[in-house]
Scaffold this motif. Sequence first.
Motif, PDB file in Angstrom:
ATOM      1  N   ARG A 147      -0.656   8.176   6.395  1.00  0.00           N
ATOM      2  CA  ARG A 147      -1.665   8.002   5.341  1.00  0.00           C
ATOM      3  C   ARG A 147      -1.167   8.778   4.124  1.00  0.00           C
ATOM      4  N   LEU A 148      -1.069   8.078   2.983  1.00  0.00           N
ATOM      5  CA  LEU A 148      -0.533   8.658   1.750  1.00  0.00           C
ATOM      6  C   LEU A 148      -1.516   8.507   0.596  1.00  0.00           C
ATOM      7  N   VAL A 174      -0.377  -2.649   6.810  1.00  0.00           N
ATOM      8  CA  VAL A 174      -0.511  -1.789   5.631  1.00  0.00           C
ATOM      9  C   VAL A 174      -1.872  -2.064   5.018  1.00  0.00           C
ATOM     10  N   ARG A 175      -2.564  -0.995   4.680  1.00  0.00           N
ATOM     11  CA  ARG A 175      -3.863  -1.149   4.003  1.00  0.00           C
ATOM     12  C   ARG A 175      -3.868  -0.213   2.797  1.00  0.00           C
ATOM     13  N   ILE A 176      -4.209  -0.782   1.659  1.00  0.00           N
ATOM     14  CA  ILE A 176      -4.299   0.001   0.423  1.00  0.00           C
ATOM     15  C   ILE A 176      -5.765   0.221   0.097  1.00  0.00           C
ATOM     16  N   GLU A 177      -6.077   1.454  -0.249  1.00  0.00           N
ATOM     17  CA  GLU A 177      -7.431   1.818  -0.666  1.00  0.00           C
ATOM     18  C   GLU A 177      -7.363   2.177  -2.152  1.00  0.00           C
ATOM     19  N   GLN A 182      -6.537   5.601  -4.313  1.00  0.00           N
ATOM     20  CA  GLN A 182      -5.094   5.431  -4.463  1.00  0.00           C
ATOM     21  C   GLN A 182      -4.379   5.785  -3.166  1.00  0.00           C
ATOM     22  N   GLY A 183      -4.974   5.317  -2.068  1.00  0.00           N
ATOM     23  CA  GLY A 183      -4.439   5.620  -0.754  1.00  0.00           C
ATOM     24  C   GLY A 183      -3.727   4.438  -0.129  1.00  0.00           C
ATOM     25  N   MET A 184      -2.887   4.764   0.825  1.00  0.00           N
ATOM     26  CA  MET A 184      -2.124   3.749   1.530  1.00  0.00           C
ATOM     27  C   MET A 184      -2.002   4.202   2.984  1.00  0.00           C
ATOM     28  N   ILE A 185      -2.372   3.319   3.914  1.00  0.00           N
ATOM     29  CA  ILE A 185      -2.246   3.602   5.336  1.00  0.00           C
ATOM     30  C   ILE A 185      -1.230   2.622   5.910  1.00  0.00           C
ATOM     31  N   SER A 190      -2.900  -3.926  -9.731  1.00  0.00           N
ATOM     32  CA  SER A 190      -4.035  -4.519  -9.024  1.00  0.00           C
ATOM     33  C   SER A 190      -3.530  -5.520  -7.982  1.00  0.00           C
ATOM     34  N   GLU A 191      -2.237  -5.534  -7.771  1.00  0.00           N
ATOM     35  CA  GLU A 191      -1.600  -6.467  -6.838  1.00  0.00           C
ATOM     36  C   GLU A 191      -1.524  -5.875  -5.433  1.00  0.00           C
ATOM     37  N   TYR A 192      -2.661  -5.413  -4.931  1.00  0.00           N
ATOM     38  CA  TYR A 192      -2.669  -4.708  -3.646  1.00  0.00           C
ATOM     39  C   TYR A 192      -2.252  -5.602  -2.486  1.00  0.00           C
ATOM     40  N   SER A 193      -2.779  -6.817  -2.438  1.00  0.00           N
ATOM     41  CA  SER A 193      -2.447  -7.690  -1.309  1.00  0.00           C
ATOM     42  C   SER A 193      -0.960  -8.053  -1.316  1.00  0.00           C
ATOM     43  N   ALA A 194      -0.368  -8.230  -2.485  1.00  0.00           N
ATOM     44  CA  ALA A 194       1.066  -8.532  -2.558  1.00  0.00           C
ATOM     45  C   ALA A 194       1.897  -7.344  -2.070  1.00  0.00           C
ATOM     46  N   ILE A 195       1.472  -6.142  -2.418  1.00  0.00           N
ATOM     47  CA  ILE A 195       2.187  -4.946  -1.962  1.00  0.00           C
ATOM     48  C   ILE A 195       2.054  -4.816  -0.444  1.00  0.00           C
ATOM     49  N   GLU A 196       0.844  -5.022   0.068  1.00  0.00           N
ATOM     50  CA  GLU A 196       0.629  -4.958   1.523  1.00  0.00           C
ATOM     51  C   GLU A 196       1.513  -5.967   2.252  1.00  0.00           C
TER      52      GLU A 196
END
Length: 190
Positions: A16-17, A44-47, A51-54, A26-32
Amino acid sequence: MYFKYKIIHLIPGRIRLTVPALANTSEYSAIEEMFESIKGIENVRIEPIIQGMIIHYNQTELNHKHVLRYISLFFQQAQADIHTLLPGREELRKDLIRSFISGSLLLAAFLRNNVKHRPDAFDYLVVISTSYTVLSHGENKLSHPDVITGIISMLSLGAQNILQVAMVTWVVNLIEVFNDMRRSSQLLYL
């Protein structure tokens, strides 16, 4: 270029970062999806709010150092792309250089004008340089404040004061270029 992140929680198979660079996209789904396509990364889940990333990963295929390296490389590249590929940045740099060259020529012409009273070829070269600087900046040339200022100054000061007209126009152009640079910088943080 240095990339910052903070490890909030690390257990085998899960990281968790906090990633401040997530605020710039705002391209969270593309990054995931991009990270999930890497062999060994399972989920991968972005919050975005925090500004979190699991990241869940398969420990038999990857270790946490590899995952962190992927994260770091991705966001370093993304940050570099934002700064170097931002539309108009190179053009703004050229506008600023042209404006400083015209300003230097205007200063030289004014210093020379203390000695003489009649315009010569150098004065006309300075006016042409300033005109080129003003007309090469921006898209809609005739509605720019520097062009409008030049026209109004020419009508009010007259052709015999051409260096003063060029100076007023140049000052407005320089202000406009700095304003465009400020607006361009603000786009980096949207």
